[in-house]
Design a protein around this motif. Structure first.
Motif, PDB file in Angstrom:
ATOM      1  N   MET A 223      40.461  38.532  44.449  1.00 32.83           N
ATOM      2  CA  MET A 223      41.770  38.829  45.024  1.00 32.83           C
ATOM      3  C   MET A 223      41.845  40.294  45.454  1.00 32.83           C
ATOM      4  O   MET A 223      41.169  41.155  44.902  1.00 32.83           O
ATOM      5  CB  MET A 223      42.886  38.509  44.019  1.00 32.83           C
ATOM      6  CG  MET A 223      43.006  37.031  43.706  1.00 32.83           C
ATOM      7  SD  MET A 223      44.564  36.568  42.932  1.00 32.83           S
ATOM      8  CE  MET A 223      44.262  37.044  41.226  1.00 32.83           C
TER       9      MET A 223
ATOM     10  N   MET B 156      45.075  35.896  47.812  1.00 31.39           N
ATOM     11  CA  MET B 156      45.618  35.433  46.532  1.00 31.39           C
ATOM     12  C   MET B 156      44.931  34.129  46.142  1.00 31.39           C
ATOM     13  O   MET B 156      44.859  33.195  46.956  1.00 31.39           O
ATOM     14  CB  MET B 156      47.121  35.191  46.639  1.00 31.39           C
ATOM     15  CG  MET B 156      47.788  34.809  45.321  1.00 31.39           C
ATOM     16  SD  MET B 156      49.371  33.952  45.549  1.00 31.39           S
ATOM     17  CE  MET B 156      48.788  32.275  45.913  1.00 31.39           C
TER      18      MET B 156
ATOM     19  N   GLU C 289      44.776  40.265  52.820  1.00 32.06           N
ATOM     20  CA  GLU C 289      45.224  40.128  51.436  1.00 32.06           C
ATOM     21  C   GLU C 289      44.833  38.730  50.979  1.00 32.06           C
ATOM     22  O   GLU C 289      45.004  37.756  51.722  1.00 32.06           O
ATOM     23  CB  GLU C 289      46.743  40.305  51.353  1.00 32.06           C
ATOM     24  CG  GLU C 289      47.320  40.124  49.958  1.00 32.06           C
ATOM     25  CD  GLU C 289      48.773  40.575  49.901  1.00 32.06           C
ATOM     26  OE1 GLU C 289      49.013  41.800  49.924  1.00 32.06           O
ATOM     27  OE2 GLU C 289      49.664  39.702  49.840  1.00 32.06           O
TER      28      GLU C 289
ATOM     29  N   ILE D  67      47.678  40.045  41.909  1.00 34.67           N
ATOM     30  CA  ILE D  67      46.663  40.153  42.956  1.00 34.67           C
ATOM     31  C   ILE D  67      45.931  41.489  42.851  1.00 34.67           C
ATOM     32  O   ILE D  67      44.695  41.556  42.932  1.00 34.67           O
ATOM     33  CB  ILE D  67      47.311  40.003  44.354  1.00 34.67           C
ATOM     34  CG1 ILE D  67      47.950  38.626  44.509  1.00 34.67           C
ATOM     35  CG2 ILE D  67      46.274  40.233  45.455  1.00 34.67           C
ATOM     36  CD1 ILE D  67      48.765  38.473  45.795  1.00 34.67           C
ATOM     37  N   SER D  68      46.690  42.572  42.651  1.00 32.14           N
ATOM     38  CA  SER D  68      46.083  43.911  42.606  1.00 32.14           C
ATOM     39  C   SER D  68      45.126  44.063  41.429  1.00 32.14           C
ATOM     40  O   SER D  68      44.186  44.859  41.490  1.00 32.14           O
ATOM     41  CB  SER D  68      47.179  44.973  42.535  1.00 32.14           C
ATOM     42  OG  SER D  68      47.880  44.915  41.306  1.00 32.14           O
TER      43      SER D  68
ATOM     44  N   CYS E 189      44.616  28.853  47.674  1.00 36.12           N
ATOM     45  CA  CYS E 189      44.347  30.207  48.165  1.00 36.12           C
ATOM     46  C   CYS E 189      45.305  30.544  49.306  1.00 36.12           C
ATOM     47  O   CYS E 189      45.673  29.666  50.096  1.00 36.12           O
ATOM     48  CB  CYS E 189      42.894  30.289  48.646  1.00 36.12           C
ATOM     49  SG  CYS E 189      42.406  31.874  49.357  1.00 36.12           S
TER      50      CYS E 189
ATOM     51  N   ILE F 204      53.696  38.398  41.323  1.00 33.26           N
ATOM     52  CA  ILE F 204      52.380  37.992  41.814  1.00 33.26           C
ATOM     53  C   ILE F 204      51.626  39.151  42.452  1.00 33.26           C
ATOM     54  O   ILE F 204      50.394  39.236  42.360  1.00 33.26           O
ATOM     55  CB  ILE F 204      52.522  36.798  42.776  1.00 33.26           C
ATOM     56  CG1 ILE F 204      53.028  35.570  41.996  1.00 33.26           C
ATOM     57  CG2 ILE F 204      51.203  36.487  43.480  1.00 33.26           C
ATOM     58  CD1 ILE F 204      53.288  34.352  42.848  1.00 33.26           C
ATOM     59  N   TYR F 205      52.333  40.067  43.103  1.00 31.78           N
ATOM     60  CA  TYR F 205      51.648  41.200  43.753  1.00 31.78           C
ATOM     61  C   TYR F 205      50.787  41.962  42.746  1.00 31.78           C
ATOM     62  O   TYR F 205      49.632  42.308  43.037  1.00 31.78           O
ATOM     63  CB  TYR F 205      52.670  42.142  44.394  1.00 31.78           C
ATOM     64  CG  TYR F 205      52.038  43.330  45.096  1.00 31.78           C
ATOM     65  CD1 TYR F 205      51.598  43.234  46.411  1.00 31.78           C
ATOM     66  CD2 TYR F 205      51.882  44.549  44.437  1.00 31.78           C
ATOM     67  CE1 TYR F 205      51.010  44.320  47.057  1.00 31.78           C
ATOM     68  CE2 TYR F 205      51.295  45.638  45.063  1.00 31.78           C
ATOM     69  CZ  TYR F 205      50.860  45.514  46.369  1.00 31.78           C
ATOM     70  OH  TYR F 205      50.274  46.586  46.993  1.00 31.78           O
TER      71      TYR F 205
ATOM     72  N   THR G  59      44.952  43.075  47.474  1.00 29.50           N
ATOM     73  CA  THR G  59      46.195  43.260  48.220  1.00 29.50           C
ATOM     74  C   THR G  59      45.891  43.860  49.587  1.00 29.50           C
ATOM     75  O   THR G  59      44.810  44.420  49.818  1.00 29.50           O
ATOM     76  CB  THR G  59      47.169  44.190  47.472  1.00 29.50           C
ATOM     77  OG1 THR G  59      46.601  45.517  47.438  1.00 29.50           O
ATOM     78  CG2 THR G  59      47.433  43.701  46.052  1.00 29.50           C
TER      79      THR G  59
ATOM     80  N   VAL H 144      49.255  33.008  38.208  1.00 32.73           N
ATOM     81  CA  VAL H 144      49.944  32.857  39.487  1.00 32.73           C
ATOM     82  C   VAL H 144      50.681  31.529  39.523  1.00 32.73           C
ATOM     83  O   VAL H 144      51.839  31.445  39.970  1.00 32.73           O
ATOM     84  CB  VAL H 144      48.946  32.963  40.656  1.00 32.73           C
ATOM     85  CG1 VAL H 144      49.630  32.617  41.979  1.00 32.73           C
ATOM     86  CG2 VAL H 144      48.348  34.360  40.728  1.00 32.73           C
TER      87      VAL H 144
ATOM     88  N   SER I  89      52.379  38.507  54.033  1.00 33.46           N
ATOM     89  CA  SER I  89      51.803  38.689  52.704  1.00 33.46           C
ATOM     90  C   SER I  89      51.782  37.363  51.969  1.00 33.46           C
ATOM     91  O   SER I  89      52.470  36.403  52.356  1.00 33.46           O
ATOM     92  CB  SER I  89      52.613  39.718  51.899  1.00 33.46           C
ATOM     93  OG  SER I  89      53.862  39.180  51.527  1.00 33.46           O
ATOM     94  N   ALA I  90      51.018  37.322  50.878  1.00 32.38           N
ATOM     95  CA  ALA I  90      50.913  36.099  50.088  1.00 32.38           C
ATOM     96  C   ALA I  90      52.251  35.734  49.463  1.00 32.38           C
ATOM     97  O   ALA I  90      52.679  34.572  49.491  1.00 32.38           O
ATOM     98  CB  ALA I  90      49.839  36.274  49.013  1.00 32.38           C
TER      99      ALA I  90
END
Length: 407
Positions: free
Chosen positions: A363, A333, A331, A355-356, A312, A351-352, A365, A339, A282-283
């Protein structure tokens, strides 16, 4: 097969481990041209089968191989009964027969060797990424097929804002990370990005990899391929040397250690456009992994530098699809002011959510993309759940999708 059996029985009894593999090397040093050709043709027959079956991986040798030839097709690793068997010593002979003397010495010293292999069939050059290693004192190999043709960049389905970051025509500097576990298609995505630039902008691209997989043909860009252990001693040295080669884009095959990470950040901070990979899912995990790899006394400085140069992060997975193949889930970001502030303030857990909520910017997820694939009837509910990083969030998204259908 006859040559293979004849050479294998020459290995003296009572010799084990690396010494046994060194004896195999001595036997191979005394082979004639006809024997060497026979071994190479036997090895290439296994590769031809990998191409014919569209298998991603080939593995044989070592105690765990049980004498069988294994292929991974659409995610499933199975032995192929049509390819015969190879005893441990026979596999050791066959693996070492395709290595140069220098490569054999490295295998004996490090108990591991990354190398590449090319196979020409018609007008197509098939490339393979190989890893030879020891399995309970015996030599084994894992061979990954590199796509003979690059996937068109547009098929990756990136938002136009992401494409601007990938393209030298729009963004001249900054760090972009492509992350994922082994076998998630990171190298294939990087190759698509290289070709995006190779066909659209004039420039100079330096690729530093271990090993070099796909070999690009220079088009609008001149593309240099530097293989670690063959053309350059390490990722760090290759990256530093590339600065004297006047590159527009530097591709660092993997940021696998603190020295490479720090060098990549320094090179990017000097105004270059850099792409690299990490083995993360994940990012947010990618950001945390980079910081964690650095000594604590340096972490604050690296955190700030990372926030300044990162553009990115794409984290991707290859998910089994309903048609029996695999499909890309990703995913993405982007480095927004929010961020960047979260990274600098060591609040990466925020941050999640950013992103969402950043869909309009490009962006997404992993869970949102898996929901999209499920909604398009490309993957099953079980596969979406299995490959989600955040299982609870995945359940919520799938439930919301079902409710909207009912309404």
């Amino acid at each position: 097969m006859e040559v293979l059996q004849r050479l294998a029985v020459q290995i003296p009894d009572g010799v084990f481990g690396v010494e046994r593999q060194m004896e195999i090397g001595k036997i191979l040093a005394g082979t004639n041209a006809a024997e060497h050709l026979a071994l190479r043709l036997h090895f290439e027959r296994l590769l031809d089968r990998e191409i014919e079956t569209n298998a991603a991986d080939l593995a044989f040798g070592g105690f765990g191989g049980h004498g069988k030839i294994w292929y991974r097709t659409y995610g499933a690793m199975r032995p192929d009964p049509d390819m015969g068997t190879l005893e441990c010593d026979q596999a050791g002979v066959l693996i070492q027969s395709i290595l140069m003397e220098q490569q054999r010495r490295q295998l004996y010293e490090r108990r591991n060797l990354d190398f590449s292999y090319s196979l020409v069939r018609g007008d197509i050059i098939h490339r393979f990424r190989c890893d030879a290693y020891f399995d309970l004192d015996h030599c084994a190999v894992a061979i990954r097929a590199v796509q003979a043709r690059i996937r068109p960049y547009k098929d990756l389905g990136f938002h136009h804002n992401v494409t601007k970051i990938m393209s030298l025509a729009h963004t001249k500097s900054g760090l972009t990370l492509i992350t994922g576990i082994t076998g998630s298609g990171k190298s294939a995505t990087l190759d698509s990005i290289v070709e995006l630039n190779n066909t659209s902008v004039d420039g100079h691209i330096v690729i530093i990899a271990e090993p070099v997989e796909y070999v690009h043909r220079s088009n609008r860009c001149i593309i240099r391929h530097r293989e670690v252990g063959r053309d350059v001693l390490s990722f760090k040295e290759g990256t530093i040397q590339s600065l004297r080669q006047n590159p527009d884009i530097i591709i660092i095959g993997e940021m696998r250690d603190p020295d490479t990470i720090l060098t990549a950040l320094e090179v990017t901070d000097s105004g270059h456009k850099v792409f690299s990979t990490l083995h993360t899912s994940s990012a947010v995990e990618s950001l945390d992994r980079i910081i964690a790899e650095i000594p604590s006394i340096e972490q604050e400085r690296v955190r700030n530098r990372l926030a300044d140069v990162l553009r990115c992060v794409v984290s991707q997975k290859l998910v089994p699809s309903l048609d029996g193949k695999v499909i890309l889930a990703k995913e993405v970001m982007l480095m927004t002011p929010s961020v960047r502030a979260a990274i600098k303030n060591n609040n990466t857990q925020e941050i999640y959510q950013m992103i969402s909520e950043g869909g309009e910017l490009g962006m997404i997820t992993m869970e949102q993309d898996l929901r999209r694939l499920h909604g398009a009837r490309r993957v099953s509910v079980d596969m979406a759940m299995n490959f989600a990083n955040n299982k609870r969030r995945m359940e919520q998204l799938l439930s919301a999708g079902q409710q909207s259908k009912v309404i």
